[in-house]
Enzyme design. Sequence first.
Site, short mmCIF file in Angstrom:
data_model
loop_
_atom_site.label_atom_id
_atom_site.label_comp_id
_atom_site.label_asym_id
_atom_site.label_seq_id
_atom_site.Cartn_x
_atom_site.Cartn_y
_atom_site.Cartn_z
CG ASN A 8 -1.71 1.21 1.44
OD1 ASN A 8 -1.82 2.03 0.53
ND2 ASN A 8 -2.30 1.35 2.62
CE LYS B 216 -0.13 3.31 4.70
NZ LYS B 216 0.00 3.41 6.14
CG HIS C 82 -5.75 1.95 5.38
ND1 HIS C 82 -5.30 2.93 6.24
CD2 HIS C 82 -4.72 1.09 5.20
CE1 HIS C 82 -4.05 2.66 6.57
NE2 HIS C 82 -3.67 1.55 5.95
CD GLU D 135 -2.83 5.59 6.75
OE1 GLU D 135 -2.85 5.58 5.51
OE2 GLU D 135 -1.89 5.09 7.42
CD GLU E 281 -3.36 -2.45 7.45
OE1 GLU E 281 -2.31 -2.74 6.89
OE2 GLU E 281 -3.95 -1.37 7.28
N GLY F 73 2.61 2.36 10.76
CA GLY F 73 3.56 3.45 10.57
C GLY F 73 4.28 3.86 11.85
CB SER G 282 5.42 -1.60 12.04
OG SER G 282 5.02 -0.25 12.23
#
Length: 252
Positions: free
Chosen positions: A9, A11, A97, A99, A169, A175, A215
């Site tokens: 991904n 992003k 996701h 985000e 996730e 991240g 991560s």
Amino acid sequence: MRKKIVAGNWKMNTTPQEGVILVSKIMELLSTKKSDSVEKIIAPPFTHLSLLNDKLKGSEIQLSAQNCHYENSGAYTGEVSPTILKSIGVEYVILGHSERRNYFNETNALLKNKVDKAIENELQIIFCVGEILNERNNNSHFEVVEKQMKESLFHLSSSQIKNIVIAYEPVWAIGTGVTATSAQAQEMHSFIRKTIAKKYGNTSAEEISILYGGSCNPKNAKELFACPDVDGGLIGGASLNADDFVQIINSF
Ligand code: PGA
């Protein structure tokens, strides 16, 4: 046997030209070591999809979008529909996701509509679920993940659910450099599979791939992928480096 999958991904990173260079490096590295048993996917920004689709023709890498709208067309300025994605050779779309949930207020109910439209357009879906740190600390992580699945996915028929890949996730691991331990990942993946089995039966649950994301890197991928219910990874930061991404693919 369910599929092993490693998906990158990207992003909101890379220009289209940088994307072409990154894909070229990935393809070159993959050509030196065969990893036929692993499905490989990359999810670049929308602007790269057509260009990379040409580049990837005949290769083993599949293309995914990072999002799509819940309608096929219409007056939705700035949005991209699953129909448009399918028409340019995209096979997958990432939905849910954290985000998107966090910065764009995407709810389970909205995601249900996106899931339906993506399926109508014959896209496969990488559906992300996961708890925030507070929810893990107060021990509600199983409940949160179950609710995300029930409210966005469990209206699907047993033939439709086959188009779903789940990505667990934990938001606190995305991240941050903090990875879930393999025990934490296995525990949640096994819970997710049991939850699917309760609704759709054991056979369906055994066929659905469940990826870990957060991560994941070349150092921890082997241990994570060795867990019986971890069928691969959804890779953010490390997917922007061709060597790291291919090493993760080769961790199976
Ligand atoms: P990360 O992101 O690998 O950079 O933690 C994973 C993701 O958001 O899919």
